[in-house]
Scaffold this active site. Structure first.
Site, PDB file in Angstrom:
ATOM      1  CE  LYS A 244      -8.189  12.233  -5.582  1.00 41.01           C
ATOM      2  NZ  LYS A 244      -9.229  12.174  -4.569  1.00 41.01           N
ATOM      3  CB  THR A 277     -10.783   1.165  -4.508  1.00 40.09           C
ATOM      4  OG1 THR A 277     -11.870   0.925  -5.417  1.00 40.09           O
ATOM      5  CG2 THR A 277      -9.637   0.249  -4.831  1.00 40.09           C
ATOM      6  N   GLY A 279     -14.025   4.870  -1.135  1.00 39.30           N
ATOM      7  CA  GLY A 279     -13.655   5.781  -0.038  1.00 39.30           C
ATOM      8  C   GLY A 279     -12.199   6.199  -0.037  1.00 39.30           C
ATOM      9  CB  THR A 280      -9.225   5.484  -2.226  1.00 43.10           C
ATOM     10  OG1 THR A 280     -10.010   5.541  -3.398  1.00 43.10           O
ATOM     11  CG2 THR A 280      -8.876   4.069  -1.923  1.00 43.10           C
ATOM     12  N   GLY A 281     -10.674   8.345  -2.003  1.00 41.12           N
ATOM     13  CA  GLY A 281     -10.527   9.804  -2.190  1.00 41.12           C
ATOM     14  C   GLY A 281     -10.768  10.554  -0.882  1.00 41.12           C
ATOM     15  CB  CYS A 282     -13.506  10.288   1.642  1.00 43.78           C
ATOM     16  SG  CYS A 282     -14.857  10.281   0.471  1.00 43.78           S
TER      17      CYS A 282
END
Ligand SMILES: Cc1ncc(COP(=O)(O)OP(=O)(O)O)c(N)n1
Ligand SMILES: Cc1ncsc1CCOP(=O)(O)O
Ligand SMILES: [Mg+2]
Length: 566
Positions: A244, A277, A279-282
């Site tokens: 990412k 932003t 928590g975008t990865g989870c």
């Protein structure tokens, strides 16, 4: 004897119970022949046929149940975030938003907010194992998604459980460092990742920092670096890798690189300029898991997940939760339009019907004013609710006007309703709709708009008024009370008709049709406590000064209403 044979067949055929009626039938036949089963008379035949038909029906109903009740299921193995932006909480919200069931195994409890991570309490590997056993031994899990795995022991028990209870796919988000820069896994976890977990993963979703850590610290500075990293990381075992690039410097777009072992895909999405932003990865990993659980291919799952993130970030760009540098976003796209009026307890106050201004594009054109100016003037003059009734407008123009007027109405705390067009009301998140007897039924409007929106319905008769209550309307618009030029072919019901509707109605009523300062008092004085006000088009808008006309009529209805309560 025959029953015993069939009974044993029932068990013998259990595996194919749902899938192969032919197999079941031939098995019945094979077993009955091979059992020196000589008394195959017509009665026995009938019994066999009856039992076989029952079996078929039973099988069909089981098949229906199996397909009806199969819920895609993601198990997330991750840490709890007290601020609920990331971790288990983000996973639950993402799965719910993507309509997938989500069970949870908690690996750590973090004290966390929008400023960073203040504390971490790691759950013992024994208790993580116990949670895994509880969920996996009981529930059918399609996909496991992992987040924070803070100790090598936890990685180990997870891999053991996955071997014991294999699932359709494993999505690994290698959470190591939080976006605030706090460490979320000990360096020794890396070895467990490399040795056991990554070879089991169907997809690994590192961000640039995590990809760099996995590769021993090499910096990633370009899309070309991300491609090389994706290839090297895939050599560690995961079948697919998504690197990412949200944190890539000097890039206008957010570019992610997906590598499936054969092809590279660069996935671009516009970079949303927002602090929200966290928590975008989870969320991205959970969305991928959710789509896989529904049966998507990996590439499709990644695409959908990216689109979801982009939409949610864009939607939540201005919401304010917490005082820190990085806020959470809204997975359900529902928080942005919360205004004071929409969070007040009493979502619909029937006193708002007192002076109900209904717009008309033709009249505004005639007097050379914009709809926004007309609405603003009406509210400043005392209108207590506004309805946009734009019969001739193109849908796009109607929506644009509705958005502008909604801003104005919200700023004054006045509800805005849309006439006829539930789609427009939904698109701009208006406070409600007004529908007629030949528009979409009130019950359908309620299903579409949900319990919180205001729904009004036009009624000319007591029967329609009773139905309005049953269907879930909030108020009734009753008229035309007097003759009107605003609505063609509209039957006039007079004050008597209005009174009959009010008496039959459990709902509040607003009168409409030919109402002006000259007759408003007579309307208000009909003697029905549930008549709450007057709805007016031409007496407000087919006039030179909307503000003055509204002010005059407002003074009049206020006076009439006050006289009634004496
Ligand atoms: C408050 C109120 N009452 C009635 C109407 C009429 O709406 P309209 O779409 O013109 O006609 P019907 O759908 O009732 O036939 C209204 N706009 N507002
Ligand atoms: C929309 C509507 N529904 C019943 S009468 C009417 C027209 C009301 O307009 P006016 O206030 O100009 O008579
Ligand atoms: Mg209508």
């Amino acid at each position: 004897m025959a029953y015993a044979q069939l009974f044993s067949c029932h068990f013998y055929c259990q595996d194919s119970w749902l899938s192969s009626p032919v197999l079941v039938a031939s098995e019945v036949f094979r077993q009955s022949r091979g059992s020196s089963f000589l008394s195959w008379n017509s009665n026995t035949k009938k019994n066999h046929r009856r039992i076989f038909m029952n079996m078929q029906a039973d099988r069909a109903s089981k098949a229906i149940h199996a397909s009806e009740l199969k819920i895609p299921h993601v198990l997330t193995v991750a840490g709890s975030d007290s601020g609920a932006g990331a971790g288990i909480q983000a996973d639950l919200k993402a799965c719910a938003a993507r309509r997938v069931y989500c069970s949870t195994v908690i690996t750590a409890v973090t004290a966390q907010n929008t400023a960073g991570v203040q504390g971490v309490d790691v759950v013992s590997e024994e208790f993580v194992a116990e949670q895994l056993q509880s969920v996996l031994s009981d529930m059918h899990v399609d996909v496991v998604k992992t987040g924070m795995l803070p100790s090598p022991g936890i990685v180990k028990v997870l891999c053991q459980s996955l071997r014991k209870f294999p699932v359709r796919a494993l999505v690994v988000d290698p959470v190591m460092v939080s976006t605030s820069g706090d460490m979320l896994a000990s360096p020794s976890v890396l070895a467990g990742f490399r040795e056991e977990l990554l070879p089991m993963a169907d997809i690994l979703t590192p961000n640039i920092k995590e990809a760099s850590v996995l590769l021993g610290g090499v910096p990633l500075q370009s899309v070309s670096d991300m491609r090389s990293a994706a290839k090297l990381i895939r050599d560690m075992g995961p079948r697919n890798v998504l690197v990412k690039g949200g944190d890539l410097p000097d890039s206008l777009d957010a570019i992610d690189v997906f590598f499936d072992g054969k092809s590279f895909y660069e996935m671009h999405s516009s970079r949303v300029n927002t602090r929200n932003t966290h928590g975008t990865g989870c969320t991205l990993a959970s969305c991928i898991a959710a789509e896989l659980a529904k049966g998507s291919s990996m590439l499709q799952a990644v695409k959908v997940a990216k689109r979801f993130i982009e939409t949610a970030l864009d939607y939540s760009r201005d919401i304010v939760i917490g005082n820190g540098v990085q806020g959470p976003f809204d997975h359900f796209l529902a928080l942005k339009n919360i205004s004071q009026s929409s969070i007040r307890q009493d979502r619909f106050n029937s006193n708002d019907l007192l002076l109900y201004a209904v717009t008309d594009a033709g009249m505004n054109r005639k007097w050379d004013r914009s709809i926004a100016d007309a609405v603003k003037a009406a509210i400043e003059g005392g209108a207590t609710i506004v309805q946009l009734r734009e019969k001739e407008a193109e849908t796009g123009d109607f929506l644009d006007a509705a958005k502008v007027c909604l801003k104005i109405c919200r700023s004054y705390g006045v509800p805005l309703l849309i006439n006829d067009r539930i789609d427009v009301a939904l698109a701009c998140d208006a406070d409600g709709v007004h529908v007629g007897q030949s528009d979409l039924p009130v019950s359908v409007a309620r299903t579409l708009l949900g319990p919180d929106k205001i729904i009004g319905v036009s009624c000319k008769t007591p029967e329609q008024a009773q139905q309005a209550w049953i269907s879930g309307a909030d108020y009734i618009g009753c008229g035309g009370v007097y003759p009107t030029n605003t609505k063609e072919n509209n039957r006039t019901i007079g004050l008597d008709g209005l009174k009959a509707v009010c008496l039959a109605s459990k709902l509040p009523v607003v009168a409409i049709g030919g109402i002006s300062p000259s007759n408003a008092r007579s309307v208000m004085e009909i003697g029905a406590p549930n008549l709450k006000g007057v709805a007016v088009v031409s007496a407000l808008f087919d006039r030179e000064c909307v503000l003055t006309e509204t002010r005059n009529l407002h003074a009049l209805v206020i006076e009439a209403a006050a006289a009634l309560t004496k």
